[in-house]
Design a protein around this motif. Structure first.
Motif, PDB file in Angstrom:
ATOM      1  N   GLU A   1       0.825  -1.220   0.000  1.00 35.72           N
ATOM      2  CA  GLU A   1       0.000   0.000   0.000  1.00 35.72           C
ATOM      3  C   GLU A   1       0.851   1.259   0.000  1.00 35.72           C
ATOM      4  O   GLU A   1       0.390   2.332  -0.395  1.00 35.72           O
ATOM      5  CB  GLU A   1      -0.951   0.025   1.210  1.00 35.72           C
TER       6      GLU A   1
ATOM      7  N   SER B   1     -16.181   7.879   7.167  1.00 32.00           N
ATOM      8  CA  SER B   1     -15.248   6.769   7.391  1.00 32.00           C
ATOM      9  C   SER B   1     -15.111   6.007   6.070  1.00 32.00           C
ATOM     10  O   SER B   1     -16.113   5.567   5.505  1.00 32.00           O
ATOM     11  CB  SER B   1     -15.816   5.855   8.479  1.00 32.00           C
TER      12      SER B   1
ATOM     13  N   THR C   1     -12.981   3.032   3.698  1.00 31.58           N
ATOM     14  CA  THR C   1     -12.009   1.947   3.524  1.00 31.58           C
ATOM     15  C   THR C   1     -11.989   1.542   2.056  1.00 31.58           C
ATOM     16  O   THR C   1     -13.024   1.124   1.519  1.00 31.58           O
ATOM     17  CB  THR C   1     -12.399   0.714   4.378  1.00 31.58           C
TER      18      THR C   1
ATOM     19  N   SER D   1     -13.664  -5.680   6.851  1.00 33.54           N
ATOM     20  CA  SER D   1     -13.524  -4.225   6.666  1.00 33.54           C
ATOM     21  C   SER D   1     -14.753  -3.500   7.201  1.00 33.54           C
ATOM     22  O   SER D   1     -14.644  -2.448   7.845  1.00 33.54           O
ATOM     23  CB  SER D   1     -13.352  -3.878   5.188  1.00 33.54           C
TER      24      SER D   1
ATOM     25  N   PRO E   1     -11.804   7.533  10.213  1.00 35.40           N
ATOM     26  CA  PRO E   1     -10.778   6.654   9.633  1.00 35.40           C
ATOM     27  C   PRO E   1     -10.744   6.723   8.104  1.00 35.40           C
ATOM     28  O   PRO E   1     -11.794   6.818   7.477  1.00 35.40           O
ATOM     29  CB  PRO E   1     -11.213   5.249  10.075  1.00 35.40           C
ATOM     30  N   TYR E   2      -9.552   6.684   7.551  1.00 36.67           N
ATOM     31  CA  TYR E   2      -9.368   6.526   6.099  1.00 36.67           C
ATOM     32  C   TYR E   2      -8.341   5.420   5.911  1.00 36.67           C
ATOM     33  O   TYR E   2      -7.182   5.550   6.309  1.00 36.67           O
ATOM     34  CB  TYR E   2      -8.869   7.820   5.444  1.00 36.67           C
ATOM     35  N   ARG E   3      -8.781   4.300   5.313  1.00 29.64           N
ATOM     36  CA  ARG E   3      -7.880   3.146   5.211  1.00 29.64           C
ATOM     37  C   ARG E   3      -7.856   2.611   3.775  1.00 29.64           C
ATOM     38  O   ARG E   3      -8.844   2.732   3.039  1.00 29.64           O
ATOM     39  CB  ARG E   3      -8.366   2.012   6.129  1.00 29.64           C
TER      40      ARG E   3
ATOM     41  N   PHE F   1      -6.491  -1.102   1.826  1.00 29.55           N
ATOM     42  CA  PHE F   1      -5.878  -2.420   2.005  1.00 29.55           C
ATOM     43  C   PHE F   1      -5.776  -3.172   0.682  1.00 29.55           C
ATOM     44  O   PHE F   1      -6.704  -3.110  -0.135  1.00 29.55           O
ATOM     45  CB  PHE F   1      -6.731  -3.305   2.933  1.00 29.55           C
TER      46      PHE F   1
ATOM     47  N   GLN G   1      -4.596  -5.725  10.395  1.00 26.63           N
ATOM     48  CA  GLN G   1      -5.736  -4.908  10.847  1.00 26.63           C
ATOM     49  C   GLN G   1      -7.111  -5.551  10.630  1.00 26.63           C
ATOM     50  O   GLN G   1      -8.069  -5.193  11.289  1.00 26.63           O
ATOM     51  CB  GLN G   1      -5.703  -3.548  10.156  1.00 26.63           C
TER      52      GLN G   1
END
Ligand SMILES: O=C(O)[C@H]1O[C@H](OP(=O)(O)OP(=O)(O)OC[C@H]2O[C@@H](n3ccc(=O)[nH]c3=O)[C@H](O)[C@@H]2O)[C@H](O)[C@@H](O)[C@H]1O
Length: 443
Positions: free
Chosen positions: A240, A272, A274, A333, A352-354, A356, A407
């Motif tokens: 990533e 939020s 993902t 997720s 949150p900003y994710r 994967f 995670q």
């Protein structure tokens, strides 16, 4: 020329004295004619205005009523269906909590169907939305919808670009999560129909995020990005943290743009977010445009398949990832997404900003994929090996999944051998191809 000259001569008066009198008479006659024709013209104009007004009001009546009658959404019955489908059904006191209420976009798609079923099976509420476009056989999408319906999942037929529909859905249900899988997929098709990628992957995404940001409560958003964002990156395995600013196709560019767009909604509105970078997902109920699917169909029909090869005769390779592993990654997720913080379009704090990778960490070459299919189908493929055309393809993909493992607890467990076996079993049962029955019995 002579004829014209003679006509001009005829129009001249024979004696000059008559000219004024005759002219005055002619003028009066012309004036009369003029007034008469102006009156007629006025009447005609009135008539035309009336006709146009009648036509327009009739047209708008027909348009409004046909839209009303043709609308595939709206009404009390429809709202009841939405609410029932969106209601979580986890047993009270369940260790997993009260259950999620998830809006799944692209629900009649490959990944959308599997995720919706998995959510439903564990007791979450799910409402799907899908536009059932014709990118590939819509009858497969309808069969998936029937499968979902048999498990109590309702799929609305509509487009994510329809802001009114999205607003209505959020009015009816306070969704806790959105699993956004609707997209124009396919790497090579982007050269044929670039506008469809902008329509779904850019405009559609923004339309959806607008609805999410306005919703109260705001849902957490989990959405499908793509391994293709790594583009020309050649550091392996893809992590990533690697560069993603050199996409090789418009498809990849729209997915990369999606990552930037979702970031702004996270930053400004507290959504939020993902993003999941899927690596060549395959399996039962899959997409007919993908290589493993179209190869299977062609092999069984005795048709040749085109196998692309990279520069210097190097085989192309993909980190093929089985659908059940991807579903587990999607659900994990959703479960770990963390709340959006905004209300009424205003951010209340950081959310949150994710991103994967969801891959298999075990790349396999395309010729090996073909060999596995040949074995299960018990038919030799007619391979037509050609140099990879410059159509947006990348030579290989390989995921580093450490972050997702850490995670999300993501751990893919299905080898390509095992996954293709399940796919071929499904393919033969679904399409019921005679010549394949022999192969089916041997699986
Ligand atoms: O991970 C992704 O983000 C993407 O995965 C998928 O793209 P790809 O990895 O390109 O899968 P796919 O088309 O099955 O081609 C597989 C291999 O077969 C080769 N290939 C393909 C067609 C063909 O006729 N011949 C051939 O050799 C081809 O050159 C390639 O090497 C999704 O479609 C895409 O929507 C996106 O989600």
């Amino acid at each position: 020329m002579r004829v014209v000259a003679e006509e001009e001569e005829d129009m001249l008066p024979s004696t000059p004295g008559k000219v004024k009198i005759e002219r005055a008479g002619a003028m009066t006659r012309q004036l009369h004619r003029c007034f008469a024709s102006t009156g007629t013209m006025f009447l005609w104009a009135l008539f035309l205005v009336a006709m146009t007004a009648t036509y327009l009001s009739f047209h708008s009546f027909v348009d409004t009523s046909s839209r009303y009658f043709a609308a595939s959404w709206g009404g009390l019955h429809w709202e009841r269906q939405i609410r029932a489908s969106a209601s979580p059904r986890r047993p009270p006191g369940s260790a997993e909590g009260a259950g999620l209420s998830v809006l799944v976009t692209g629900a009649a798609g490959f990944v959308g169907t599997h995720c919706s079923l998995a959510l439903r099976k564990r007791g979450d509420g799910v409402v799907g939305i899908d536009n059932f476009n014709k990118y590939y056989d819509p009858s497969l999408k309808k069969a998936r919808r029937a499968l979902l319906a048999s498990h109590g999942v309702f799929v609305v037929e509509g487009d994510i670009n329809d802001g009114r529909l999205l607003t209505k859905l959020f009015d009816v249900v306070p969704f806790t999560h959105v699993l956004h899988l609707a997209a124009q997929a396919g790497v090579r098709y982007a050269m044929e129909n670039p506008a469809s990628y902008v329509h779904s992957n850019i405009a559609g995404l923004v339309s959806l995020l607008e609805a999410c940001k306005e919703a109260d409560p705001q849902p957490a958003v989990v959405w499908a990005s793509s391994s293709s964002v790594y583009g020309l990156n050649d550091a392996v395995p893809f992590s990533e943290a690697h560069r993603t600013d050199r996409p090789a196709s418009l498809y990849a560019a729209t997915k990369k743009a999606g990552e930037e767009i979702t970031h702004t909604y996270n930053h400004i509105y507290g959504l939020s977010v993902t993003g999941l970078r899927f690596f060549t997902v395959y399996g039962p109920w899959g997409r007919p445009d993908m290589a493993y699917f179209s190869f299977t169909r062609n092999i069984l029909q005795g048709k040749p398949i085109t196998v692309y090869r990279g520069r210097d005769h190097v085989d192309l390779a993909r980190d093929f990832t089985y659908i059940d592993d991807i579903v587990r990654g999607c659900l994990a997720s959703l479960d770990t997404a963390g709340r959006s913080t905004g209300t009424g379009g205003r951010k209340r704090g950081p959310a949150p900003y994710r991103i994967f990778n969801l891959g298999n960490t075990a790349p396999v070459t395309v010729p090996t994929l073909v060999s596995i299919l040949e074995r299960y189908l018990r038919v030799n493929a007619k391979r037509n090996v050609v140099e990879m055309p410059g159509n947006g393809d990348v030579p290989f993909t390989h995921a580093n999944i450490s972050l997702a493992r850490e995670q999300l607890g993501y751990k893919p467990t299905t080898s390509l051998e095992m996954g293709l076996k399940k796919f071929v079993r499904w393919y033969l049962s679904y399409y019921g191809y005679n010549r394949g029955t022999q192969a089916f019995n041997n699986l």
